[in-house]
Design an enzyme around this catalytic site. Structure first.
Site, PDB file in Angstrom:
ATOM      1  N   ALA A  92      -1.424  -0.926  11.147  1.00 37.51           N
ATOM      2  CA  ALA A  92       0.023  -0.694  11.256  1.00 37.51           C
ATOM      3  C   ALA A  92       0.327   0.807  11.342  1.00 37.51           C
ATOM      4  CB  ALA A  92       0.729  -1.296  10.038  1.00 37.51           C
ATOM      5  N   PRO A 100       0.838  -1.207   0.000  1.00 34.93           N
ATOM      6  CA  PRO A 100       0.000   0.000   0.000  1.00 34.93           C
ATOM      7  C   PRO A 100       0.866   1.248   0.000  1.00 34.93           C
ATOM      8  CG  PRO A 100       0.000  -1.067   2.164  1.00 34.93           C
ATOM      9  CD  PRO A 100       0.708  -1.989   1.224  1.00 34.93           C
ATOM     10  N   THR A 155       0.460   5.421  -0.223  1.00 33.02           N
ATOM     11  CA  THR A 155      -0.247   6.690  -0.312  1.00 33.02           C
ATOM     12  C   THR A 155       0.459   7.561  -1.338  1.00 33.02           C
ATOM     13  OG1 THR A 155      -1.100   6.606   1.926  1.00 33.02           O
ATOM     14  CG2 THR A 155      -0.757   8.799   1.004  1.00 33.02           C
ATOM     15  N   GLY A 158      11.930  -3.266   2.750  1.00 35.88           N
ATOM     16  CA  GLY A 158      13.341  -3.357   2.412  1.00 35.88           C
ATOM     17  C   GLY A 158      13.724  -4.599   1.629  1.00 35.88           C
ATOM     18  N   GLY A 161       7.243  -1.853  -1.879  1.00 34.43           N
ATOM     19  CA  GLY A 161       6.696  -0.504  -1.891  1.00 34.43           C
ATOM     20  C   GLY A 161       7.488   0.393  -2.811  1.00 34.43           C
ATOM     21  N   TYR A 207      -1.464   4.280  13.111  1.00 31.91           N
ATOM     22  CA  TYR A 207      -2.783   4.864  12.863  1.00 31.91           C
ATOM     23  C   TYR A 207      -3.782   4.317  13.896  1.00 31.91           C
ATOM     24  CZ  TYR A 207      -0.478   6.876   8.891  1.00 31.91           C
ATOM     25  OH  TYR A 207       0.391   7.608   8.122  1.00 31.91           O
ATOM     26  N   ARG A 231      -2.857  -5.694   8.329  1.00 33.02           N
ATOM     27  CA  ARG A 231      -1.440  -5.276   8.292  1.00 33.02           C
ATOM     28  C   ARG A 231      -0.977  -4.824   9.681  1.00 33.02           C
ATOM     29  NH1 ARG A 231       2.313  -1.016   4.802  1.00 33.02           N
ATOM     30  NH2 ARG A 231       3.496  -2.751   4.008  1.00 33.02           N
TER      31      ARG A 231
HETATM   32  C1  LIG Z   1       5.297   6.916  -0.548  1.00 31.00           C
HETATM   33  C2  LIG Z   1       4.917   5.902   0.467  1.00 31.00           C
HETATM   34  C3  LIG Z   1       3.581   5.788   0.841  1.00 31.00           C
HETATM   35  C4  LIG Z   1       3.171   4.799   1.745  1.00 31.00           C
HETATM   36  N1  LIG Z   1       1.846   4.658   2.047  1.00 31.00           N
HETATM   37  C5  LIG Z   1       1.433   3.637   2.828  1.00 31.00           C
HETATM   38  C6  LIG Z   1       0.050   3.382   3.015  1.00 31.00           C
HETATM   39  O1  LIG Z   1      -0.825   4.060   2.462  1.00 31.00           O
HETATM   40  N2  LIG Z   1      -0.294   2.354   3.820  1.00 31.00           N
HETATM   41  C7  LIG Z   1       0.637   1.556   4.439  1.00 31.00           C
HETATM   42  O2  LIG Z   1       0.277   0.635   5.156  1.00 31.00           O
HETATM   43  N3  LIG Z   1       1.965   1.761   4.243  1.00 31.00           N
HETATM   44  C8  LIG Z   1       2.369   2.756   3.448  1.00 31.00           C
HETATM   45  N4  LIG Z   1       3.711   2.918   3.182  1.00 31.00           N
HETATM   46  C9  LIG Z   1       4.659   1.898   3.638  1.00 31.00           C
HETATM   47  C10 LIG Z   1       4.881   0.874   2.503  1.00 31.00           C
HETATM   48  O3  LIG Z   1       3.710   0.098   2.289  1.00 31.00           O
HETATM   49  C11 LIG Z   1       6.021  -0.093   2.823  1.00 31.00           C
HETATM   50  O4  LIG Z   1       5.739  -0.718   4.043  1.00 31.00           O
HETATM   51  C12 LIG Z   1       7.360   0.619   2.918  1.00 31.00           C
HETATM   52  O5  LIG Z   1       7.589   1.423   1.783  1.00 31.00           O
HETATM   53  C13 LIG Z   1       8.500  -0.408   3.055  1.00 31.00           C
HETATM   54  O6  LIG Z   1       8.527  -1.276   1.946  1.00 31.00           O
HETATM   55  P1  LIG Z   1       9.649  -1.075   0.782  1.00 31.00           P
HETATM   56  O7  LIG Z   1      10.987  -1.141   1.480  1.00 31.00           O
HETATM   57  O8  LIG Z   1       9.412  -2.193  -0.181  1.00 31.00           O
HETATM   58  O9  LIG Z   1       9.412   0.276   0.207  1.00 31.00           O
HETATM   59  C14 LIG Z   1       4.135   3.928   2.318  1.00 31.00           C
HETATM   60  C15 LIG Z   1       5.491   4.075   1.963  1.00 31.00           C
HETATM   61  C16 LIG Z   1       5.873   5.023   1.045  1.00 31.00           C
HETATM   62  C17 LIG Z   1       7.326   5.122   0.648  1.00 31.00           C
END
Ligand SMILES: Cc1cc2nc3c(=O)[nH]c(=O)nc-3n(C[C@H](O)[C@H](O)[C@H](O)COP(=O)(O)O)c2cc1C
Length: 366
Positions: free
Chosen positions: A180, A26, A28, A299, A320, A183, A230
């Site tokens: 998670a 997810p 945002t 990560g 993400g 929130y 989550r």
């Molecule tokens: C731009 C951005 C927006 C995010 N929005 C959400 C969100 O809406 N809901 C959520 O649970 N996590 C959100 N996250 C966390 C990501 O889902 C993810 O857990 C985080 O980026 C780590 O994964 P990655 O290392 O693959 O990026 C967001 C992260 C980023 C960078």
């Protein structure tokens, strides 16, 4: 030779088969405008990422009270549900599936988001310390929220149920309950932010009660295999991290196990911040108490994701940031193509079309 044979193999949740084990985490992206309305650009963005076996939408607010981020989408009106339909259709047309992430920001909000200037709500009147929030009237320090009255909680639970109903009407394959990242639900789960004296606070059982009621309500709308949760047991985002984190999240996972949910999505990695209150919780610990589909995140690279699935720690891995600048991430994994550099943070939540659906798919040089 097949690249990443485990990560790129199908997986079944309930009666549905995902074409691979890569999940769009997810994210945002704040492109829904002040009306919080899904739109054609968002449909294009999700369609581009439909090479993943499962897409989880950006966090989507279940009510006006749950708002805490500018230009994030909602699912609290019928018009919003209608506007989500082209998104789910675009994903289905590309043979993928999409869950809607249900969100209530709780204390991670500000009175300037609310027409009547009321304070954000939380489990207890405890503010996010030493941080600021971007609001429609500029950047402000977080305020001390108002603790929800006991008798107000049922209405919030009902907001989640109606959101699930609208998600179903919009064609989503399921919903992910966002518990998670500090929130509202996380605020109830964790001892750091929940100091209530009613039956929603104190003991582990009581702190879990709010999530339990939300899931019971959502499960009146959707079958269990269409509902995920989550959790971020290691996270520090939004000033979280409680001394009893291991006990809390082990208990929560045990309770969720009994519900036969579609999946449990755990941010096990530390790349999004770590509270450093002890050893981080691992997927192996969650495996020990949760028998269903387990999604790891945070990560991961193609190699570490492959290893986590091959060793049985995880069934699926969510990506993400790699998906922001690599819409065709799965094709790049499958073909051994290089990844594009990470998108600049300025693109992440900008309200602009640029830096969103305009990252190109990989082009082999001639
Ligand atoms: C731009 C951005 C927006 C995010 N929005 C959400 C969100 O809406 N809901 C959520 O649970 N996590 C959100 N996250 C966390 C990501 O889902 C993810 O857990 C985080 O980026 C780590 O994964 P990655 O290392 O693959 O990026 C967001 C992260 C980023 C960078």
């Amino acid at each position: 030779m097949t690249v990443s044979p485990h990560l790129l193999s199908p997986f079944s949740i309930g009666d549905r088969t995902l074409k691979n084990r890569v999940v769009l985490a997810p994210l945002t992206r704040a492109r829904a405008g002040v009306e919080r309305m899904p739109n054609a650009l968002m449909a294009e963005y999700y369609a581009q990422r439909s090479n993943a076996g499962l897409l989880i939408s950006e966090a989507t607010v279940v009510s006006e009270q749950g708002i805490g981020w500018q230009n994030s989408p909602g699912i609290y009106t019928d018009a919003q549900a209608d506007a989500w339909q082209p998104v789910t259709q675009a994903v289905h047309d590309r043979d993928s599936q999409i869950f809607l992430q249900l969100w209530h920001c709780g204390r991670a909000s500000h009175s300037s988001f609310f027409a009547d200037g009321s304070l954000p709500v939380s489990a207890s009147a405890i503010a996010i310390a030493n941080d600021h929030i971007h609001t429609p009237t500029g950047k402000h320090p977080y305020e001390t929220p108002r603790a929800l009255e006991t008798e107000e909680v049922a209405a919030v639970v009902e907001d989640y149920r109606r959101a699930a109903e609208r998600a179903k009407a919009a064609g989503f394959d399921g919903v992910e309950v966002h518990a998670a990242n500090g929130y509202l639900i996380d605020q109830f789960l964790q001892s750091k932010t929940n100091q209530r004296s009613d039956h929603y606070g104190g003991s582990l059982e009581n702190r879990y009660q709010f999530l339990s009621e939300i899931l019971a309500a959502v499960l009146t709308v959707l079958p269990a295999d269409r509902v995920g949760v989550r959790l971020s047991p290691n996270g520090v985002f939004n000033d979280m991290g409680s001394p009893d984190y291991r006990e809390t999240f082990t208990y929560v996972a045990q309770q969720l196990n009994a519900l036969n949910l579609g999946y449990l999505h755990v941010m096990d990695g530390l790349a999004f911040g770590f509270h450093q209150l002890g050893e981080p919780m691992t997927l192996t610990e969650f495996r020990a108490v949760f028998a269903g589909c387990l999604i790891g995140n945070c990560g991961y690279t193609q190699d570490t994701a492959e290893a986590a699935i091959a060793s049985g720690q995880a069934d699926l891995i969510a990506f993400g940031r790699p998906f922001i600048s690599n819409p065709d991430l799965v094709d790049r994994f499958a073909n051994g193509w290089p990844l594009a550099p990470e998108a600049p943070m300025a693109d992440w939540y900008s309200f602009e079309p640029a830096g969103y659906a305009d990252f190109p798919a990989y082009q082999a040089s001639a």
